[in-house]
Design an enzyme around this catalytic site. Sequence first.
Site, short mmCIF file in Angstrom:
data_model
loop_
_atom_site.label_atom_id
_atom_site.label_comp_id
_atom_site.label_asym_id
_atom_site.label_seq_id
_atom_site.Cartn_x
_atom_site.Cartn_y
_atom_site.Cartn_z
N ASN A 7 45.16 39.26 42.92
CA ASN A 7 43.78 39.25 42.42
C ASN A 7 42.88 38.61 43.48
OD1 ASN A 7 41.39 38.14 41.21
ND2 ASN A 7 42.27 38.54 39.20
N HIS A 10 38.53 35.62 43.73
CA HIS A 10 37.99 34.36 44.25
C HIS A 10 37.60 34.42 45.72
CE1 HIS A 10 38.15 32.67 40.42
NE2 HIS A 10 39.46 32.74 40.31
N HIS A 43 38.52 41.75 38.68
CA HIS A 43 37.91 41.66 37.35
C HIS A 43 36.40 41.83 37.54
CE1 HIS A 43 37.38 39.08 33.42
NE2 HIS A 43 36.74 40.23 33.36
N ARG A 45 33.25 41.47 36.00
CA ARG A 45 32.73 40.80 34.81
C ARG A 45 31.32 41.29 34.50
NH1 ARG A 45 35.90 35.86 33.64
NH2 ARG A 45 34.33 35.49 32.06
N ARG A 49 29.76 37.74 38.32
CA ARG A 49 29.74 36.44 39.00
C ARG A 49 30.54 36.45 40.30
NH1 ARG A 49 33.26 32.75 34.87
NH2 ARG A 49 31.66 33.50 33.43
N GLU A 70 40.49 44.84 35.94
CA GLU A 70 40.42 44.02 34.73
C GLU A 70 39.02 44.13 34.18
OE1 GLU A 70 43.08 40.30 35.98
OE2 GLU A 70 41.29 39.78 34.83
N GLU A 151 49.96 42.57 29.42
CA GLU A 151 50.10 41.48 30.39
C GLU A 151 50.16 40.20 29.57
OE1 GLU A 151 47.37 41.24 33.74
OE2 GLU A 151 47.66 39.05 33.79
N1 PXP Z 1 45.59 38.08 34.67
C1 PXP Z 1 44.41 38.08 34.02
C2 PXP Z 1 44.27 38.95 32.84
C3 PXP Z 1 43.34 37.29 34.47
O1 PXP Z 1 42.18 37.30 33.80
C4 PXP Z 1 43.51 36.51 35.62
C5 PXP Z 1 42.38 35.69 36.13
O2 PXP Z 1 41.39 36.52 36.63
C6 PXP Z 1 44.76 36.56 36.27
C7 PXP Z 1 45.78 37.33 35.77
C8 PXP Z 1 45.02 35.77 37.50
O3 PXP Z 1 45.01 34.41 37.18
P1 PXP Z 1 45.02 33.35 38.33
O4 PXP Z 1 43.77 33.55 39.13
O5 PXP Z 1 45.06 32.05 37.60
O6 PXP Z 1 46.25 33.60 39.16
#
Ligand code: PXP
Length: 239
Positions: A7, A10, A43, A45, A49, A70, A151
């Site tokens: 992911n 960030h 994701h 959103r 953001r 996501e 998930e």
């Molecule tokens: N899975 C889902 C559904 C999430 O919303 C997130 C966070 O965006 C993650 C996995 C990944 O989580 P993390 O960033 O804590 O590894």
Amino acid sequence: MAGLAVNVDHIATIREARKASYPDPVAAALIAEIAGADGIVVHLREDRRHIQDRDVRILRSVVQTKLILEMAATAEMVGIALDIQPDTVTLVPEKREELTTEGGLDLMVHKGSIVETVDTLQNSGIPVSIFVDPDPEQIKLAHRVNASMIEIHTGTFCDAATPAKKEAAFDKIIDAVKFAHKLKLGINAGHGICYNTIKDFRGLHEIDEFSIGHSIVSRAALAGMEKAVKEMRALIKDL
Ligand code: PXP
């Protein structure tokens, strides 16, 4: 071997902190793929953001593994997914005020709207995963709404403050994995998994894929710090 979906939200969080053009989550995604990621997760959103519409569009055309989008089960997001055609959609709950996704989708409450969303997406050829807490009732409902995958939310386990709480939370994950496997659902797991907590999943071979973001981006920032400072130092030296 389970897959790793990285992911890159960030990376976009850092970019958006300055409203700059870098770091680009697209570049991060490509490097993650070169390093062995089996999929890229973003994701999108409602409040945009971190990930922006442009990121998802470009990722769709450059990601070589698979693109996992996501999103909340809203009309706007369904429209975007139908247009972009990610390889998978993961439906998550979303609140504007939350720092990150705080728990699984409550299918007891949202079953009606989720059925429709799953149908629309899957009829257009996009397999749908539903982010759920490790709760057999939620998993049963995910199966009932015909989702291809779930998930399992691992956040409660990963964030548990004491060994006893950790153990109790992990027992729920084990039960959830076994139950979902019996229902022949695809099984992913994610949220809060770091370089320590991943080790606890050894032996849970029913899990198809881990979705991990924050810990990998955090590690990347620190592991790359020495190189980044040396490069700037060298440039200053040459002034
Ligand atoms: N899975 C889902 C559904 C999430 O919303 C997130 C966070 O965006 C993650 C996995 C990944 O989580 P993390 O960033 O804590 O590894």
